[in-house]
Design a protein around this motif. Structure first.
Motif, PDB file in Angstrom:
ATOM      1  N   TYR A 230       0.800  -1.226   0.000  1.00 12.49           N
ATOM      2  CA  TYR A 230       0.000   0.000   0.000  1.00 12.49           C
ATOM      3  C   TYR A 230       0.833   1.276   0.000  1.00 12.49           C
ATOM      4  O   TYR A 230       0.286   2.371   0.090  1.00 12.49           O
ATOM      5  N   SER A 231       2.153   1.151  -0.086  1.00 10.66           N
ATOM      6  CA  SER A 231       3.059   2.302  -0.119  1.00 10.66           C
ATOM      7  C   SER A 231       2.818   3.268   1.043  1.00 10.66           C
ATOM      8  O   SER A 231       2.702   4.478   0.861  1.00 10.66           O
ATOM      9  N   ILE A 232       2.739   2.704   2.240  1.00  9.27           N
ATOM     10  CA  ILE A 232       2.565   3.538   3.431  1.00  9.27           C
ATOM     11  C   ILE A 232       3.742   3.327   4.373  1.00  9.27           C
ATOM     12  O   ILE A 232       4.416   2.303   4.324  1.00  9.27           O
ATOM     13  N   ASN A 233       3.969   4.309   5.218  1.00  8.27           N
ATOM     14  CA  ASN A 233       4.978   4.204   6.267  1.00  8.27           C
ATOM     15  C   ASN A 233       4.252   3.986   7.583  1.00  8.27           C
ATOM     16  O   ASN A 233       3.466   4.829   7.992  1.00  8.27           O
ATOM     17  N   VAL A 234       4.526   2.859   8.209  1.00  6.44           N
ATOM     18  CA  VAL A 234       3.903   2.543   9.492  1.00  6.44           C
ATOM     19  C   VAL A 234       4.861   2.979  10.594  1.00  6.44           C
ATOM     20  O   VAL A 234       5.986   2.494  10.678  1.00  6.44           O
ATOM     21  N   ASN A 235       4.417   3.932  11.399  1.00  8.01           N
ATOM     22  CA  ASN A 235       5.236   4.411  12.508  1.00  8.01           C
ATOM     23  C   ASN A 235       5.083   3.478  13.705  1.00  8.01           C
ATOM     24  O   ASN A 235       4.007   2.931  13.945  1.00  8.01           O
ATOM     25  N   PHE A 236       6.171   3.331  14.459  1.00  6.94           N
ATOM     26  CA  PHE A 236       6.181   2.441  15.615  1.00  6.94           C
ATOM     27  C   PHE A 236       5.035   2.749  16.577  1.00  6.94           C
ATOM     28  O   PHE A 236       4.373   1.853  17.078  1.00  6.94           O
ATOM     29  N   ASP A 237       4.776   4.036  16.804  1.00  3.92           N
ATOM     30  CA  ASP A 237       3.732   4.411  17.762  1.00  3.92           C
ATOM     31  C   ASP A 237       2.311   4.159  17.249  1.00  3.92           C
ATOM     32  O   ASP A 237       1.344   4.295  17.981  1.00  3.92           O
ATOM     33  N   GLU A 238       2.182   3.767  15.979  1.00  2.33           N
ATOM     34  CA  GLU A 238       0.876   3.437  15.412  1.00  2.33           C
ATOM     35  C   GLU A 238       0.549   1.943  15.525  1.00  2.33           C
ATOM     36  O   GLU A 238      -0.568   1.531  15.251  1.00  2.33           O
ATOM     37  N   VAL A 239       1.537   1.151  15.911  1.00  2.00           N
ATOM     38  CA  VAL A 239       1.333  -0.295  16.059  1.00  2.00           C
ATOM     39  C   VAL A 239       0.740  -0.539  17.447  1.00  2.00           C
ATOM     40  O   VAL A 239       1.436  -0.880  18.394  1.00  2.00           O
ATOM     41  N   VAL A 240      -0.562  -0.313  17.541  1.00  2.00           N
ATOM     42  CA  VAL A 240      -1.311  -0.437  18.788  1.00  2.00           C
ATOM     43  C   VAL A 240      -2.577  -1.255  18.520  1.00  2.00           C
ATOM     44  O   VAL A 240      -3.017  -1.364  17.371  1.00  2.00           O
ATOM     45  N   PRO A 241      -3.161  -1.832  19.557  1.00  2.00           N
ATOM     46  CA  PRO A 241      -4.369  -2.653  19.364  1.00  2.00           C
ATOM     47  C   PRO A 241      -5.502  -1.928  18.628  1.00  2.00           C
ATOM     48  O   PRO A 241      -6.234  -2.550  17.873  1.00  2.00           O
ATOM     49  N   GLU A 242      -5.611  -0.621  18.812  1.00  2.00           N
ATOM     50  CA  GLU A 242      -6.666   0.128  18.135  1.00  2.00           C
ATOM     51  C   GLU A 242      -6.506   0.082  16.614  1.00  2.00           C
ATOM     52  O   GLU A 242      -7.485   0.192  15.885  1.00  2.00           O
ATOM     53  N   ASN A 243      -5.276  -0.075  16.129  1.00  2.00           N
ATOM     54  CA  ASN A 243      -5.013  -0.137  14.691  1.00  2.00           C
ATOM     55  C   ASN A 243      -4.772  -1.563  14.187  1.00  2.00           C
ATOM     56  O   ASN A 243      -5.076  -1.867  13.038  1.00  2.00           O
ATOM     57  N   PHE A 244      -4.209  -2.418  15.028  1.00  2.00           N
ATOM     58  CA  PHE A 244      -3.788  -3.746  14.595  1.00  2.00           C
ATOM     59  C   PHE A 244      -4.530  -4.877  15.312  1.00  2.00           C
ATOM     60  O   PHE A 244      -4.140  -6.028  15.208  1.00  2.00           O
ATOM     61  N   GLY A 245      -5.596  -4.555  16.017  1.00  2.00           N
ATOM     62  CA  GLY A 245      -6.287  -5.555  16.829  1.00  2.00           C
ATOM     63  C   GLY A 245      -7.068  -6.594  16.055  1.00  2.00           C
ATOM     64  O   GLY A 245      -7.124  -7.755  16.435  1.00  2.00           O
ATOM     65  N   ASN A 246      -7.685  -6.190  14.945  1.00  2.00           N
ATOM     66  CA  ASN A 246      -8.456  -7.135  14.129  1.00  2.00           C
ATOM     67  C   ASN A 246      -8.470  -6.650  12.689  1.00  2.00           C
ATOM     68  O   ASN A 246      -7.935  -5.588  12.373  1.00  2.00           O
ATOM     69  N   ILE A 247      -9.051  -7.432  11.820  1.00  2.00           N
ATOM     70  CA  ILE A 247      -9.065  -7.110  10.388  1.00  2.00           C
ATOM     71  C   ILE A 247      -9.768  -5.778  10.131  1.00  2.00           C
ATOM     72  O   ILE A 247      -9.317  -4.970   9.326  1.00  2.00           O
ATOM     73  N   ILE A 248     -10.859  -5.523  10.830  1.00  2.00           N
ATOM     74  CA  ILE A 248     -11.614  -4.292  10.617  1.00  2.00           C
ATOM     75  C   ILE A 248     -10.783  -3.063  10.998  1.00  2.00           C
ATOM     76  O   ILE A 248     -10.672  -2.113  10.220  1.00  2.00           O
ATOM     77  N   SER A 249     -10.186  -3.088  12.195  1.00  2.00           N
ATOM     78  CA  SER A 249      -9.384  -1.929  12.625  1.00  2.00           C
ATOM     79  C   SER A 249      -8.166  -1.743  11.737  1.00  2.00           C
ATOM     80  O   SER A 249      -7.784  -0.618  11.410  1.00  2.00           O
TER      81      SER A 249
END
Length: 88
Positions: free
Chosen positions: A52-71
């Motif tokens: 997807y040509s995105i930069n994932v920041n370390f502080d964005e790797v949280v359950p709210e973003n990575f908890g399930n397929i929908i989030s």
């Protein structure tokens, strides 16, 4: 294929290698059920960056973003819109 379907396909075929838990669905908790461990997160971040040509920041790797397929789908959609770079 929608982003949610692409991400589900990635989890099913790459991380789970076709071995689906009985209760696997869009709300399945990827972190609590140990589908995403530290190595899985690193692989997923690399996949998201390349696909997807995105930069994932370390502080964005949280359950709210990575908890399930929908989030995760919502997170990636927001990032792609924000970064305005087309997917590969």
């Amino acid at each position: 294929m929608t982003m949610k379907e692409e991400l589900t396909d990635y989890f099913v075929n790459t991380l789970l290698k076709g071995n689906l838990p009985e209760n696997f669905d869009d709300n399945f908790n990827l972190l609590q059920e140990s589908v995403l461990d530290s190595i899985g997160i690193m692989e997923l971040v690399q996949y998201l960056s390349e696909k997807y040509s995105i930069n994932v920041n370390f502080d964005e790797v949280v359950p709210e973003n990575f908890g399930n397929i929908i989030s995760l789908s919502k997170y990636v959609e927001k990032k792609t819109l924000r970064e305005q770079r087309p997917p590969h």
